[in-house]
Design a protein around this motif. Structure first.
Motif, PDB file in Angstrom:
ATOM      1  N   TYR A 140      -0.129 -22.295 -27.240  1.00  0.00           N
ATOM      2  CA  TYR A 140      -1.380 -21.637 -27.637  1.00  0.00           C
ATOM      3  C   TYR A 140      -2.317 -21.480 -26.444  1.00  0.00           C
ATOM      4  O   TYR A 140      -2.855 -20.400 -26.191  1.00  0.00           O
ATOM      5  N   HIS A 141      -2.529 -22.583 -25.705  1.00  0.00           N
ATOM      6  CA  HIS A 141      -3.458 -22.494 -24.561  1.00  0.00           C
ATOM      7  C   HIS A 141      -2.858 -21.676 -23.425  1.00  0.00           C
ATOM      8  O   HIS A 141      -3.603 -21.010 -22.682  1.00  0.00           O
ATOM      9  N   GLN A 142      -1.538 -21.686 -23.286  1.00  0.00           N
ATOM     10  CA  GLN A 142      -0.925 -20.837 -22.274  1.00  0.00           C
ATOM     11  C   GLN A 142      -1.054 -19.372 -22.653  1.00  0.00           C
ATOM     12  O   GLN A 142      -1.163 -18.502 -21.783  1.00  0.00           O
ATOM     13  N   SER A 143      -1.073 -19.098 -23.966  1.00  0.00           N
ATOM     14  CA  SER A 143      -1.266 -17.706 -24.412  1.00  0.00           C
ATOM     15  C   SER A 143      -2.669 -17.215 -24.064  1.00  0.00           C
ATOM     16  O   SER A 143      -2.862 -16.042 -23.728  1.00  0.00           O
ATOM     17  N   ILE A 144      -3.653 -18.097 -24.155  1.00  0.00           N
ATOM     18  CA  ILE A 144      -5.018 -17.714 -23.761  1.00  0.00           C
ATOM     19  C   ILE A 144      -5.049 -17.383 -22.280  1.00  0.00           C
ATOM     20  O   ILE A 144      -5.686 -16.405 -21.845  1.00  0.00           O
ATOM     21  N   LEU A 145      -4.350 -18.187 -21.486  1.00  0.00           N
ATOM     22  CA  LEU A 145      -4.290 -17.904 -20.047  1.00  0.00           C
ATOM     23  C   LEU A 145      -3.590 -16.577 -19.785  1.00  0.00           C
ATOM     24  O   LEU A 145      -4.012 -15.799 -18.913  1.00  0.00           O
ATOM     25  N   ALA A 146      -2.519 -16.282 -20.556  1.00  0.00           N
ATOM     26  CA  ALA A 146      -1.815 -15.002 -20.405  1.00  0.00           C
ATOM     27  C   ALA A 146      -2.738 -13.844 -20.753  1.00  0.00           C
ATOM     28  O   ALA A 146      -2.708 -12.786 -20.097  1.00  0.00           O
ATOM     29  N   LYS A 147      -3.544 -14.006 -21.797  1.00  0.00           N
ATOM     30  CA  LYS A 147      -4.485 -12.944 -22.179  1.00  0.00           C
ATOM     31  C   LYS A 147      -5.499 -12.689 -21.068  1.00  0.00           C
ATOM     32  O   LYS A 147      -5.846 -11.541 -20.774  1.00  0.00           O
ATOM     33  N   GLN A 148      -5.952 -13.812 -20.444  1.00  0.00           N
ATOM     34  CA  GLN A 148      -6.907 -13.659 -19.338  1.00  0.00           C
ATOM     35  C   GLN A 148      -6.277 -12.930 -18.159  1.00  0.00           C
ATOM     36  O   GLN A 148      -6.965 -12.238 -17.404  1.00  0.00           O
ATOM     37  N   GLN A 149      -4.950 -13.060 -18.033  1.00  0.00           N
ATOM     38  CA  GLN A 149      -4.230 -12.402 -16.937  1.00  0.00           C
ATOM     39  C   GLN A 149      -3.684 -11.033 -17.343  1.00  0.00           C
ATOM     40  O   GLN A 149      -2.856 -10.474 -16.645  1.00  0.00           O
ATOM     41  N   LYS A 150      -4.125 -10.555 -18.504  1.00  0.00           N
ATOM     42  CA  LYS A 150      -3.717  -9.233 -19.012  1.00  0.00           C
ATOM     43  C   LYS A 150      -2.226  -9.163 -19.348  1.00  0.00           C
ATOM     44  O   LYS A 150      -1.642  -8.078 -19.348  1.00  0.00           O
ATOM     45  N   LYS A 151      -1.638 -10.299 -19.650  1.00  0.00           N
ATOM     46  CA  LYS A 151      -0.223 -10.321 -20.042  1.00  0.00           C
ATOM     47  C   LYS A 151      -0.168 -10.441 -21.562  1.00  0.00           C
ATOM     48  O   LYS A 151       0.094 -11.499 -22.134  1.00  0.00           O
ATOM     49  N   PHE A 152      -0.414  -9.299 -22.234  1.00  0.00           N
ATOM     50  CA  PHE A 152      -0.597  -9.317 -23.681  1.00  0.00           C
ATOM     51  C   PHE A 152       0.725  -9.536 -24.415  1.00  0.00           C
ATOM     52  O   PHE A 152       0.746 -10.156 -25.474  1.00  0.00           O
ATOM     53  N   GLY A 153       1.804  -9.052 -23.855  1.00  0.00           N
ATOM     54  CA  GLY A 153       3.105  -9.298 -24.485  1.00  0.00           C
ATOM     55  C   GLY A 153       3.469 -10.772 -24.432  1.00  0.00           C
ATOM     56  O   GLY A 153       3.972 -11.354 -25.412  1.00  0.00           O
ATOM     57  N   GLU A 154       3.233 -11.397 -23.272  1.00  0.00           N
ATOM     58  CA  GLU A 154       3.492 -12.838 -23.154  1.00  0.00           C
ATOM     59  C   GLU A 154       2.605 -13.611 -24.111  1.00  0.00           C
ATOM     60  O   GLU A 154       3.039 -14.599 -24.725  1.00  0.00           O
ATOM     61  N   GLU A 155       1.343 -13.164 -24.269  1.00  0.00           N
ATOM     62  CA  GLU A 155       0.438 -13.837 -25.209  1.00  0.00           C
ATOM     63  C   GLU A 155       1.034 -13.843 -26.608  1.00  0.00           C
ATOM     64  O   GLU A 155       1.071 -14.881 -27.281  1.00  0.00           O
ATOM     65  N   ILE A 156       1.535 -12.701 -27.048  1.00  0.00           N
ATOM     66  CA  ILE A 156       2.102 -12.632 -28.405  1.00  0.00           C
ATOM     67  C   ILE A 156       3.363 -13.488 -28.497  1.00  0.00           C
ATOM     68  O   ILE A 156       3.589 -14.193 -29.482  1.00  0.00           O
ATOM     69  N   GLY A 157       4.209 -13.428 -27.482  1.00  0.00           N
ATOM     70  CA  GLY A 157       5.442 -14.218 -27.506  1.00  0.00           C
ATOM     71  C   GLY A 157       5.164 -15.703 -27.623  1.00  0.00           C
ATOM     72  O   GLY A 157       5.832 -16.422 -28.384  1.00  0.00           O
ATOM     73  N   ARG A 158       4.188 -16.171 -26.871  1.00  0.00           N
ATOM     74  CA  ARG A 158       3.859 -17.597 -26.929  1.00  0.00           C
ATOM     75  C   ARG A 158       3.236 -17.967 -28.275  1.00  0.00           C
ATOM     76  O   ARG A 158       3.512 -19.039 -28.841  1.00  0.00           O
ATOM     77  N   LEU A 159       2.375 -17.094 -28.798  1.00  0.00           N
ATOM     78  CA  LEU A 159       1.774 -17.383 -30.103  1.00  0.00           C
ATOM     79  C   LEU A 159       2.822 -17.367 -31.211  1.00  0.00           C
ATOM     80  O   LEU A 159       2.749 -18.160 -32.154  1.00  0.00           O
TER      81      LEU A 159
END
Length: 862
Positions: free
Chosen positions: A257-276
């Motif tokens: 979850y917290h790594q997904s927030i970091l991915a969102k901050q880095q504009k990695k929206f696909g990674e954010e969804i994958g982690r969530l």
């Protein structure tokens, strides 16, 4: 979500530490003051144990402080008391923390006469109580988070220390709760929970999501390792496993979850969804499998909201590709915890109760030093006494100084009169007779004490061998023949000492009989003594002769040497030096004591000058005796020699020898009496030691017998009996050919064998089924049998019928539960419907009012 695992405390049996410690103190430490002070410390230690282990402890810092102080005291007394089965024997009994026992026996426990075992169990309780205190902390405050993290890390260190030391401390297989595998797992669990506390602290302080993710991932890793360690081992309570599995998933989900927030901050929206999505799957698993242990509703809602928002944004705005789970970059780990090492003292309020008592290693070194010192002093004194006896023998053979005093030939020489007076003053022949008479009684007393001590050992060893033969490998304790080897070696040594003492007594008696008549003559009055000595012609007048004067001077010098020797002997006996400080300094500096090197150097420093004086005295005597013998030859040539004078001289010589023998005999007999009295004290201590260890062994034996009886009571008493054919169901595909129109025997319910057969068979006229003694149905059947159920069941055509239980049976059952409807859960077929012939009264009779069970179905018999 934040429910933590805490460890239960071990329970200890009551032990009186004061009595055996005080007994050892009284035997080992001289001085009433020191004994009283050390005994007070022993009583205080016993009270501290009772306070730490003899009552339920609150989950509070003060209770933990009490446990830590007791552990520190154990560490301080360990090097000062020889705790073992054959010295200071204290048996410590502890129960397994995780064993709940059973219906027919108590929980597993272990009794050992080992201070290392006591220390291990106390440290286990320190870690367990620390885990309970940590679990009680308020995690919404910084103080609570810090306290929880501190206690979990301490608990982890305590359990890790036990893992590293338990096998060497016990020298045998421990109970399951303190086995290396179990405490190793507990240490890892405590470390995982400490890491989780740091994750909560980081989350509460709103630290960077990348850091929080690493903390959570490390906690998940710890939980995963702990789960793997205990997954296939039935050592911890069963509720621990689902909690570990759930925590592993939860912490991994938090990391994603917290790594997904970091991915969102880095504009990695696909990674954010994958982690969530991965996080959602993890918490979904927890919710479906472990919901009764951990509530993750809030976490599920938070992750699902974030996942829904991320998907919506990606679908409408970013259209970023969602990578597969295996393509996601692994999350880093950051460990902020470590096991707190166990460094004594653990308590901040520790005060050594036995601070003034020297360590056992120093005691042993002092004892060996004292033995070396005694050997050196005795050797020097023996050399001087041997030299004195040699000088007396030479003078007696030369009839000196009587020869130069006997100038008249018809009076008693003055030297003989002095010897006679000395003998009479010391009690004469009666003193020797009484001393010789006392020796056999003293010897017999010592033999009886030693024989009784060894008899006690023999009886206990025979009992132990009989029980070992009876119970074979179940009799798990140190065999008596091995345990008593040091005591038997000590007893054999005392036997040898007594045998040598008996030989010495025989030699003294023989010598006394040889010289008894002459000694008795010395005890006579002067007139009788003079009459007993033959007269002779007067010798030539030699008074004033140079040879006589030389002899007198040499004899005077020899007497002076003897007097110096007596003073030297007294000086040797009086010199003393306390080596305790020397050995304590060496122990503090080097951590060990080289006793031999220190003792030899110190003895040479203290006694070097005295040993040199002894050698000088012996050499001086040798020179004087040589000169006396030469002067006596000249004197003999000048004297008139005839038969009468020779007889008189021989009698005078014998009287001189008798005096020397009297002095030596009295000294030897007094020394023998002292020896026997001192040996009596030593043998009494030996007997007490034997009695103490036998009492401890008896206590241990009774405890072990009790445990074995409980263990045997829990075991199955007979093998399982094969099921009747009508109670078995053929497997699919193997069904026998159906017979035309089968007619089943009338029955209410087939009572099948319990699904968890342990072979327990209840023998009686009514119940012939195998029951396990554990599940509700079997327990009910057992209670019915034990309560003499008279007619609740009966046989009909070989089938077992059940009616409502008899009123004597008081086993409570849940409302609405039918204990005899076995088939409603696991029978391969359902019971036939209830029917009755119209007009026929129902069977069994109506249920009594207040009976809590529903009416059972039955089959009508035609």
């Amino acid at each position: 979500m934040t429910n933590f695992i805490s460890v239960q405390l071990k329970k200890a049996s009551e032990v009186d530490l004061a009595k055996p410690l005080c007994k050892f103190i009284q035997q080992s430490y001289p001085g009433a003051e020191a004994q009283a002070e050390h005994c007070r410390a022993a009583e205080e230690l016993s009270r501290l144990r009772k306070s730490a282990l003899g009552r339920p402890l609150d989950k509070h810092e003060s209770a933990l402080e009490t446990l830590l102080r007791y552990y520190d005291q154990l560490c301080s007394v360990e090097p000062k008391f020889p705790f073992s089965e054959n010295q200071v024997c204290v048996t410590f009994t502890w129960k397994d923390a995780f064993d709940k026992g059973s219906l027919f026996g108590g929980s597993a426990k272990l009794a050992l006469a080992s201070l290392g075992y006591e220390k291990t169990c106390v440290l286990f309780n320190c870690g367990a109580l620390a885990s309970q205190i940590a679990a009680e902390q308020n995690l919404d405050s910084d103080e609570g988070l810090k306290a929880a993290a501190k206690h979990y890390q301490f608990a982890s260190g305590a359990f890790q220390h036990i893992k590293d030391t338990v096998l060497s401390a016990l020298n045998r297989e421990p109970t399951v709760d303190i086995s290396p595998d179990t405490v190793g797992t507990l240490s890892l669990i405590m470390l995982a929970q400490a890491q989780e506390v740091f994750f909560l602290k980081a989350t509460r302080d709103k630290m960077k999501d990348g850091i929080i993710a690493k903390l959570a991932n490390q906690a998940a890793d710890y939980y995963g390792d702990a789960y793997k360690q205990c997954q296939y081992k039935d050592t911890l309570p069963k509720e621990v496993f689902p909690v570990l599995a759930a925590k592993h998933c939860i912490m991994q989900a938090n990391a994603e979850y917290h790594q997904s927030i970091l991915a969102k901050q880095q504009k990695k929206f696909g990674e954010e969804i994958g982690r969530l999505q991965h996080a959602a799957d993890l918490v979904k698993t927890v919710a479906s499998r472990y919901d009764e242990y951990i509530n993750v509703k809030d976490l599920v809602d938070k992750i699902n909201r974030a996942l829904a928002a991320a998907k919506k944004d990606n679908d409408f705005i970013y259209h970023d590709r969602v990578p597969d789970l295996k393509d996601l970059e692994s999350i880093g780990k950051a460990s902020l915890v470590k096991s707190t090492p166990v460094v004594v003292p653990l308590s901040q309020k520790f005060t050594d109760l036995f601070e003034k008592m020297v360590p056992l290693q120093v005691q042993q070194s002092v004892s060996v030093y004292n033995q070396r010192r005694a050997d050196l002093v005795n050797r020097s004194i023996a050399q001087m006494r041997e030299a004195t006896n040699l000088a007396n023998g030479v003078l007696a053979s030369l009839n000196l100084p009587a020869a130069i005093e006997d100038v008249s030939g018809d009076t008693v020489p003055q030297s003989i009169l002095n010897k006679s007076k000395s003998v009479i003053e010391q009690g004469g022949i009666e003193t020797v007779d009484q001393l010789i008479k006392d020796l056999p009684e003293l010897l017999q007393r010592n033999k009886e004490i030693l024989d009784e001590s060894l008899r006690l050992l023999d009886e206990e060893e025979a009992t132990d061998n009989d029980l070992r033969t009876k119970f074979k490998e179940r009799w798990q304790r140190t065999p008596s023949n091995e345990l008593y080897k040091p005591l038997r070696a000590e007893g054999a040594n005392y036997h040898n000492i007594l045998n040598k003492a008996m030989q010495a007594d025989g030699q003294v008696k023989e010598r006394y009989q040889t010289h008894r008549d002459t000694i008795a003559l010395l005890c006579k009055p002067e007139a009788e003594l003079n009459a007993a000595i033959p007269s002779a012609n007067p010798a030539k007048t030699l008074q004033g002769n140079e040879v006589v004067n030389v002899l007198r001077t040499l004899l005077a010098n020899l007497d002076e040497v003897k007097k110096e020797r007596e003073q030297l002997e007294n000086d040797l006996k009086s010199v003393n030096f306390d080596m305790t400080s020397k050995f304590l300094t060496a122990l503090a500096q080097d951590g060990a004591i080289n006793e031999e090197a220190i003792s030899v150097a110190e003895l040479d420093r203290i006694y070097g000058s005295y040993t040199q004086k002894v050698q000088e005295s012996i050499e001086k005597q040798e020179e004087l005796l040589k000169n006396i013998q030469n002067a006596h030859q000249d004197f003999s040539k000048m004297k008139q020699s005839n038969n009468e004078s020779n007889i008189r001289e021989e009698v005078l010589k014998n009287l001189a020898v008798a005096n020397d023998n009297f002095v030596e005999l009295v000294a030897n007999l007094k020394e023998g009496t002292k020896f026997y009295n001192e040996l009596t004290e030593i043998l009494l201590k030996f007997q007490n030691k034997c009695s103490d260890i036998i009492f401890a062994r008896k206590t241990e034996r009774d405890e072990l017998l009790k445990d074995l009886q409980q263990s045997i009571a829990r075991e199955p008493s007979a093998p399982s009996i094969p099921l009747p054919m009508y109670q078995t169901t053929p497997a699919a595909g193997n069904k026998p050919a159906a017979s035309p129109a089968p007619t089943p025997a009338p029955r209410t319910m087939v009572v099948n064998t319990c699904c968890r057969i342990s072979g327990l068979k209840i023998l009686g006229p009514y119940l012939r089924e195998n029951v396990c003694g554990d599940c509700t149905v079997c327990l009910y059947l057992l209670m019915s049998c034990f309560c003499k159920l008279p007619s609740s069941m009966f046989f009909n055509s070989g089938m077992l019928f059940f009616l409502p239980p008899h009123r004597y049976c008081q086993m409570p059952m849940p409302m609405g539960y039918n204990p005899y409807m076995y088939g409603q859960y696991n029978l391969p077929y359902a019971p036939s419907p209830v029917y009755q012939t119209p007009g026929q009264p129902p069977y069994p009779p109506p249920q009594q009012p207040g009976y809590p069970f529903p009416q059972q179905p039955y089959y009508h018999q035609q």
